[in-house]
Design a protein around this motif. Structure first.
Motif, PDB file in Angstrom:
ATOM      1  N   VAL A  79      -5.955   7.708  -6.372  1.00  0.00           N
ATOM      2  CA  VAL A  79      -6.155   8.206  -4.728  1.00  0.00           C
ATOM      3  C   VAL A  79      -7.547   7.585  -4.028  1.00  0.00           C
ATOM      4  O   VAL A  79      -7.443   6.720  -2.754  1.00  0.00           O
ATOM      5  N   LEU A  80      -8.759   7.261  -4.472  1.00  0.00           N
ATOM      6  CA  LEU A  80     -10.009   7.070  -3.881  1.00  0.00           C
ATOM      7  C   LEU A  80      -9.435   5.516  -3.279  1.00  0.00           C
ATOM      8  O   LEU A  80     -10.119   4.369  -2.333  1.00  0.00           O
ATOM      9  N   THR A 100      -8.733   0.371   0.039  1.00  0.00           N
ATOM     10  CA  THR A 100      -8.287  -1.014   0.005  1.00  0.00           C
ATOM     11  C   THR A 100      -7.834   0.000   1.723  1.00  0.00           C
ATOM     12  O   THR A 100      -7.576  -1.778   2.696  1.00  0.00           O
ATOM     13  N   ILE A 101      -7.703   0.624   1.798  1.00  0.00           N
ATOM     14  CA  ILE A 101      -6.388   0.434   3.185  1.00  0.00           C
ATOM     15  C   ILE A 101      -7.989   0.472   4.308  1.00  0.00           C
ATOM     16  O   ILE A 101      -7.534  -0.641   5.128  1.00  0.00           O
ATOM     17  N   LEU A 102      -9.647   1.278   4.361  1.00  0.00           N
ATOM     18  CA  LEU A 102     -10.505   0.254   4.912  1.00  0.00           C
ATOM     19  C   LEU A 102     -10.715  -0.642   4.712  1.00  0.00           C
ATOM     20  O   LEU A 102     -11.276  -1.264   5.629  1.00  0.00           O
ATOM     21  N   ILE A 150       0.571  -1.275   0.001  1.00  0.00           N
ATOM     22  CA  ILE A 150       0.012   0.040   0.061  1.00  0.00           C
ATOM     23  C   ILE A 150       0.826   1.277  -0.085  1.00  0.00           C
ATOM     24  O   ILE A 150       0.804   2.366  -0.694  1.00  0.00           O
ATOM     25  N   PHE A 151       1.905   1.512   0.986  1.00  0.00           N
ATOM     26  CA  PHE A 151       2.641   1.937   0.917  1.00  0.00           C
ATOM     27  C   PHE A 151       3.592   2.728  -1.032  1.00  0.00           C
ATOM     28  O   PHE A 151       3.578   3.587  -1.384  1.00  0.00           O
ATOM     29  N   GLU A 204     -10.356  -8.792  -4.421  1.00  0.00           N
ATOM     30  CA  GLU A 204      -9.182  -9.063  -3.600  1.00  0.00           C
ATOM     31  C   GLU A 204      -9.575  -9.498  -1.978  1.00  0.00           C
ATOM     32  O   GLU A 204      -8.959 -10.556  -1.613  1.00  0.00           O
ATOM     33  N   ALA A 205      -9.579  -8.689  -1.162  1.00  0.00           N
ATOM     34  CA  ALA A 205     -10.124  -8.430  -0.645  1.00  0.00           C
ATOM     35  C   ALA A 205     -11.008  -9.899  -0.052  1.00  0.00           C
ATOM     36  O   ALA A 205     -10.847 -10.902   1.048  1.00  0.00           O
TER      37      ALA A 205
END
Length: 269
Positions: A177-178, A183-185, A6-7, A214-215
């Motif tokens: 960006v969204l 992804t983070i959420l 993610i980073f 993916e999740a």
């Protein structure tokens, strides 16, 4: 959460984030290309390298993100750096930046590399020690979102989504960006269903996105992702606690308003 990938996605999208993290202007990112490079002898890739143009005198930055204790972290980092320098002979200065989620993860530089510290070629970023600012950039806001606790992360995520929608004019960049925020959420709030995530954060149809798929494949959302009636109704009390009205919940979950009102009344009793 796949924090390292993610980073690296964030650095790829917003190179300026990295330079903000190390105390420089975000505009420095304009002079760099962020890439993954192969180290042939080890058949591995260095995931994070900021490479300036050949004409530039700016240094190369090697960045490594670490969220788990690793006794060989510095051995791996410096081995990859020196292999890269030996293979590519870039004729440029270089810096190594280690990004840790918190200071306690840092296992300390081994004695073999201690003298490198005298040259100030190694820099550290501890994400939990980042100073809070009143109006952070979208990039730094995403970094904070990764390490924020769940209670405050909800407010920060809403602010970031709104900020990105209002401030980013490039539609392709805005979508990227969204998607990163989503992804983070998805990985941060593993206990929430798709409907809850969509309602709480004003997301689009998350089920159709690559992030969600993916999740789902990784089993991160605990079987609540199929959107059955019972599962939707189970989310109503938590959405009410988040401040959503009966009408808003019925619209987002595509439920009959009377069914939602009935669950709300049962929750109050």
């Amino acid at each position: 959460m796949k924090t390292d990938s993610i980073f690296y996605q964030m650095f790829q999208t917003f190179p300026g984030i990295f330079f903000e993290l190390i105390g420089q202007s975000s505009t420095e990112g304009n002079a760099y290309e962020f890439k993954s490079v192969e180290v042939k002898e080890t058949a591995k890739r260095i995931d994070g390298v900021f490479v300036p143009s050949k004409q530039s005198r700016k240094p190369i930055y090697f960045v490594e993100v670490q969220f788990q204790p690793d006794d060989i972290f510095y051995y791996r980092l410096f081995t990859e750096i020196f292999l890269y320098l030996g293979q590519n002979k870039p004729k440029k200065d270089w810096r190594a930046v280690a990004v840790f989620c918190r200071r306690s993860i840092d296992q300390a530089v081994p004695i073999e590399y201690q003298r490198l510290l005298l040259s100030q070629q190694v820099q550290w970023v501890y994400l939990d020690e980042l100073e809070e600012t009143a109006n952070p950039s979208v990039g730094l806001g995403m970094v904070r979102l990764v390490v924020e606790n769940e209670d405050t992360a909800q407010t920060l995520a809403r602010q970031l989504i709104q900020k990105a929608q209002q401030e980013l004019e490039d539609e392709a960049l805005k979508r990227k960006v969204l998607e990163l925020i989503e992804t983070i959420l998805v990985y941060k709030f593993t206990q929430l269903s798709r409907q809850e995530l969509e309602a709480m954060f004003g997301l689009s149809d998350l089920k159709q996105t690559r992030v969600y798929q993916e999740a789902k494949e990784e089993g991160k959302l605990e079987g609540k992702l199929e959107g059955k009636l019972e599962g939707k109704l189970e989310t109503v009390p938590r959405l009410l606690q988040q401040g959503l009205s009966v009408e808003q919940i019925a619209e987002v979950l595509e439920l009959d308003i009377e069914a939602v009102r009935k669950v709300a009344q049962q929750s109050d009793s």
